[in-house]
Design a protein around this motif. Structure first.
Motif, PDB file in Angstrom:
ATOM      1  N   ILE A 131       0.857  -1.184   0.000  1.00 47.80           N
ATOM      2  CA  ILE A 131       0.000   0.000   0.000  1.00 47.80           C
ATOM      3  C   ILE A 131       0.896   1.238   0.000  1.00 47.80           C
ATOM      4  O   ILE A 131       1.809   1.349   0.809  1.00 47.80           O
ATOM      5  N   VAL A 132       0.619   2.151  -0.904  1.00 47.18           N
ATOM      6  CA  VAL A 132       1.392   3.392  -0.987  1.00 47.18           C
ATOM      7  C   VAL A 132       0.440   4.565  -0.795  1.00 47.18           C
ATOM      8  O   VAL A 132      -0.540   4.713  -1.534  1.00 47.18           O
ATOM      9  N   LEU A 133       0.714   5.377   0.217  1.00 42.11           N
ATOM     10  CA  LEU A 133      -0.077   6.575   0.482  1.00 42.11           C
ATOM     11  C   LEU A 133       0.654   7.762  -0.128  1.00 42.11           C
ATOM     12  O   LEU A 133       1.794   8.047   0.241  1.00 42.11           O
ATOM     13  N   VAL A 134       0.014   8.422  -1.056  1.00 44.66           N
ATOM     14  CA  VAL A 134       0.618   9.559  -1.758  1.00 44.66           C
ATOM     15  C   VAL A 134      -0.106  10.827  -1.318  1.00 44.66           C
ATOM     16  O   VAL A 134      -1.304  10.980  -1.570  1.00 44.66           O
ATOM     17  N   PRO A 161       2.940  -4.211   3.844  1.00 46.27           N
ATOM     18  CA  PRO A 161       3.793  -3.017   3.983  1.00 46.27           C
ATOM     19  C   PRO A 161       3.071  -1.759   3.501  1.00 46.27           C
ATOM     20  O   PRO A 161       2.354  -1.800   2.504  1.00 46.27           O
ATOM     21  N   VAL A 162       3.277  -0.679   4.232  1.00 47.56           N
ATOM     22  CA  VAL A 162       2.657   0.602   3.873  1.00 47.56           C
ATOM     23  C   VAL A 162       3.766   1.639   3.664  1.00 47.56           C
ATOM     24  O   VAL A 162       4.575   1.883   4.560  1.00 47.56           O
ATOM     25  N   HIS A 163       3.806   2.216   2.487  1.00 49.06           N
ATOM     26  CA  HIS A 163       4.770   3.262   2.153  1.00 49.06           C
ATOM     27  C   HIS A 163       4.041   4.598   2.088  1.00 49.06           C
ATOM     28  O   HIS A 163       2.840   4.642   1.838  1.00 49.06           O
ATOM     29  N   ASP A 164       4.762   5.679   2.297  1.00 50.38           N
ATOM     30  CA  ASP A 164       4.143   6.997   2.150  1.00 50.38           C
ATOM     31  C   ASP A 164       5.052   7.922   1.354  1.00 50.38           C
ATOM     32  O   ASP A 164       6.277   7.859   1.468  1.00 50.38           O
ATOM     33  N   ILE A 165       4.427   8.736   0.530  1.00 54.40           N
ATOM     34  CA  ILE A 165       5.133   9.687  -0.324  1.00 54.40           C
ATOM     35  C   ILE A 165       4.453  11.044  -0.187  1.00 54.40           C
ATOM     36  O   ILE A 165       3.226  11.136  -0.283  1.00 54.40           O
ATOM     37  N   GLY A 172      13.143  15.622   1.254  1.00 52.02           N
ATOM     38  CA  GLY A 172      12.425  14.401   1.582  1.00 52.02           C
ATOM     39  C   GLY A 172      11.127  14.217   0.816  1.00 52.02           C
ATOM     40  O   GLY A 172      10.429  13.221   1.010  1.00 52.02           O
ATOM     41  N   GLU A 173      10.805  15.169  -0.073  1.00 53.45           N
ATOM     42  CA  GLU A 173       9.583  15.086  -0.863  1.00 53.45           C
ATOM     43  C   GLU A 173       9.892  14.595  -2.277  1.00 53.45           C
ATOM     44  O   GLU A 173      11.047  14.626  -2.723  1.00 53.45           O
ATOM     45  N   VAL A 174       8.871  14.133  -2.971  1.00 55.10           N
ATOM     46  CA  VAL A 174       9.043  13.596  -4.321  1.00 55.10           C
ATOM     47  C   VAL A 174       8.354  14.525  -5.318  1.00 55.10           C
ATOM     48  O   VAL A 174       7.156  14.775  -5.199  1.00 55.10           O
ATOM     49  N   LEU A 176       6.349  15.875  -8.503  1.00 54.67           N
ATOM     50  CA  LEU A 176       5.212  15.259  -9.183  1.00 54.67           C
ATOM     51  C   LEU A 176       5.642  14.381 -10.344  1.00 54.67           C
ATOM     52  O   LEU A 176       5.137  13.271 -10.531  1.00 54.67           O
ATOM     53  N   LYS A 177       6.608  14.846 -11.131  1.00 57.72           N
ATOM     54  CA  LYS A 177       7.035  14.100 -12.312  1.00 57.72           C
ATOM     55  C   LYS A 177       7.769  12.808 -11.975  1.00 57.72           C
ATOM     56  O   LYS A 177       7.959  11.956 -12.849  1.00 57.72           O
ATOM     57  N   LYS A 178       8.174  12.650 -10.710  1.00 61.87           N
ATOM     58  CA  LYS A 178       8.905  11.445 -10.312  1.00 61.87           C
ATOM     59  C   LYS A 178       8.066  10.482  -9.476  1.00 61.87           C
ATOM     60  O   LYS A 178       8.573   9.470  -9.002  1.00 61.87           O
ATOM     61  N   VAL A 179       6.791  10.792  -9.305  1.00 59.38           N
ATOM     62  CA  VAL A 179       5.926   9.928  -8.482  1.00 59.38           C
ATOM     63  C   VAL A 179       5.813   8.534  -9.096  1.00 59.38           C
ATOM     64  O   VAL A 179       5.957   7.518  -8.408  1.00 59.38           O
ATOM     65  N   ARG A 180       5.567   8.470 -10.398  1.00 63.56           N
ATOM     66  CA  ARG A 180       5.421   7.170 -11.065  1.00 63.56           C
ATOM     67  C   ARG A 180       6.704   6.357 -10.945  1.00 63.56           C
ATOM     68  O   ARG A 180       6.670   5.167 -10.622  1.00 63.56           O
ATOM     69  N   THR A 181       7.841   7.002 -11.213  1.00 62.53           N
ATOM     70  CA  THR A 181       9.133   6.307 -11.133  1.00 62.53           C
ATOM     71  C   THR A 181       9.396   5.788  -9.730  1.00 62.53           C
ATOM     72  O   THR A 181       9.898   4.675  -9.545  1.00 62.53           O
ATOM     73  N   THR A 182       9.042   6.592  -8.730  1.00 58.81           N
ATOM     74  CA  THR A 182       9.249   6.192  -7.331  1.00 58.81           C
ATOM     75  C   THR A 182       8.426   4.955  -6.989  1.00 58.81           C
ATOM     76  O   THR A 182       8.921   4.028  -6.334  1.00 58.81           O
ATOM     77  N   LEU A 183       7.182   4.926  -7.445  1.00 61.95           N
ATOM     78  CA  LEU A 183       6.332   3.760  -7.194  1.00 61.95           C
ATOM     79  C   LEU A 183       6.899   2.510  -7.861  1.00 61.95           C
ATOM     80  O   LEU A 183       6.924   1.429  -7.264  1.00 61.95           O
TER      81      LEU A 183
END
Length: 232
Positions: A131-134, A161-165, A172-174, A176-183
């Motif tokens: 689970i990823v919380l964005v 597992p729960v991840h947060d972005i 420490g922030e991601v 917007l254009k790198k959100v997909r790559t990070t996931l």
């Protein structure tokens, strides 16, 4: 065969219209896009044609150069169009949800599972990484929303597992254009059937915004939560 031909003919104007709209949108943010694309095409074709004359096969290399030039132009246009789109969405509430909708197969996105009156929002994506919380909005206020949502997920499915972005440009922030790559870089720890079970369980629970109509993609900056609405 006739039906297929008619369908292709009808689809082509739609594709061309979409390309034209994308070009206009990109040009508003990148005024030099036309010159850049043309330059890439001319240079690429010119290089292949010059090589063709040097080795005595200008026709063959010219044809190949034309095809490669077209491909290079398409790649450059696609990348600059994507950059322009992210630039226009940057900072708009709900922009991360629009990005998550296009992450790709294997991910299920639920927008706005948590929100406050200041338009700080938490979206949820479920995939083989868990689970990823964005979250998007004010980082300080988002800490409370994320903590509450992570606590909820841990209580319901402690083994997942729960991840947060946090979407942003700060430390420490991601972006917007790198959100997909990070996931996509998150480690895969769940099998397909497990992902389905997680989605089914979350769907059965219902979400905060399940009964509230939300615009798809970025929300207008002036939009506010109704006073009678339930908050977290």
């Amino acid at each position: 065969m006739a039906r297929k031909s008619n369908a292709d003919t009808a689809a082509n104007p739609g594709r061309l219209k979409q390309i034209a709209l994308t070009y206009k949108m990109t040009r508003r943010a990148d005024s030099k896009i036309g010159l850049i694309i043309a330059g890439v095409g001319i240079v690429t074709f010119g290089v292949f044609l010059a090589i063709g004359f040097l080795i005595g096969h200008p026709v063959y290399l010219g044809i190949l150069g034309f095809l490669v030039a077209f491909l290079a132009m398409a790649i450059v246009f696609g990348r600059r169009a994507e950059r322009a789109a992210f630039g226009q969405m940057e900072g708009q509430p709900g922009a991360a949800a629009a990005v998550l909708d296009n992450v790709g197969r294997g991910w299920t996105t639920t927008p706005a599972v948590a929100m406050n009156r200041n338009q700080d929002i938490v979206h949820r994506a479920v995939g083989k990484a868990g689970i990823v919380l964005v979250a998007e909005g004010n980082p300080n206020r988002l800490k409370t929303l994320l903590a509450a949502e992570k606590k909820k997920m841990a209580r319901i499915m402690p083994e997942i597992p729960v991840h947060d972005i946090i979407v942003g440009t700060g430390e420490g922030e991601v972006p917007l254009k790198k959100v997909r790559t990070t996931l996509m870089k998150l480690p895969r720890v769940l099998a397909g059937p497990q992902v389905t079970q997680v989605n089914d369980k979350l769907r059965a629970m219902g979400d905060l915004m399940s009964n509230m109509p939300l615009p798809k993609g970025p929300m207008p900056k002036g939009m506010r939560m109704p006073r009678g609405g339930k908050m977290r």
